[in-house]
Write a protein that holds these residues in place. Structure first.
Motif: not given
Length: 121
Positions: A18-32, A88-96
Motif C-alpha cells: 500500500x502507499x499512503x499519502x499525506x498533504x499539508x495545506x493552509x497557513x504554512x511558511x515552512x515544514x521541518x 501486525x502492521x494493521x493499525x490506524x496510520x497518522x501523519x505528523x
C-alpha cells in the motif's frame, strides 16, 4: 490553520503493498520534519518513519527494509510506501508535520485524522 489529509489506506493481504499519502495545506511558511505514526487497538501510538526537509530518514526497526518514506517539499506532501505487509502492521496510520506558520512564530506539530490499514493473513 493547518490541515493534514491522509489517503491510501485500505485492506490488503499479507505480503501485499500500500502507499499512503499525506498533504499539508493552509497557513504554512515552512515544514521541518514530516512523519508517520501508527496505533493498533489497545496499544500506544508508535513511530513508523520520519523524514526531514533535507531528506534524512528514520525508521522503526519493525519496518526497516519494508517501508520507505519520501516527501515532495513543493507539494507539502509525505508518502509511505509499504511493502511485504504483515498482519501486525494493521493499525490506524497518522501523519505528523512540524510546521512554522509564519516567519515570526514558532514551530508546532499538526496531526492528520488517520487512515486505517488492515492486513489480512
Amino acid at each position: 490553520q493547518v490541515q493534514l489529509v491522509e489517503s491510501g489506506g485500505g485492506l490488503v493481504q499479507a505480503g501485499g503493498s500500500l502507499r499512503l499519502s499525506c498533504a499539508a495545506s493552509g497557513s504554512i511558511f515552512s515544514i521541518r520534519t514530516m512523519g508517520w505514526y501508527r496505533q493498533a487497538p489497545g496499544k500506544q501510538r508508535e513511530l513508523v518513519a520520519t523524514i526531514t526537509s533535507g531528506g534524512s530518514t528514520n525508521y522503526a526497526d519493525s519496518v526497516k527494509g519494508r517501508f520507505t518514506i519520501s516527501r515532495d517539499n513543493a507539494k507539502n506532501t509525505v508518502y509511505l510506501q509499504m511493502n511485504s505487509l504483515k498482519p501486525e502492521d494493521t493499525a490506524v496510520y497518522y501523519c505528523l508535520a512540524n510546521v512554522q506558520r509564519t516567519i515570526v512564530v514558532g514551530w508546532n506539530d499538526y496531526w492528520g485524522q488517520g487512515t486505517q490499514v488492515t492486513v489480512s493473513s
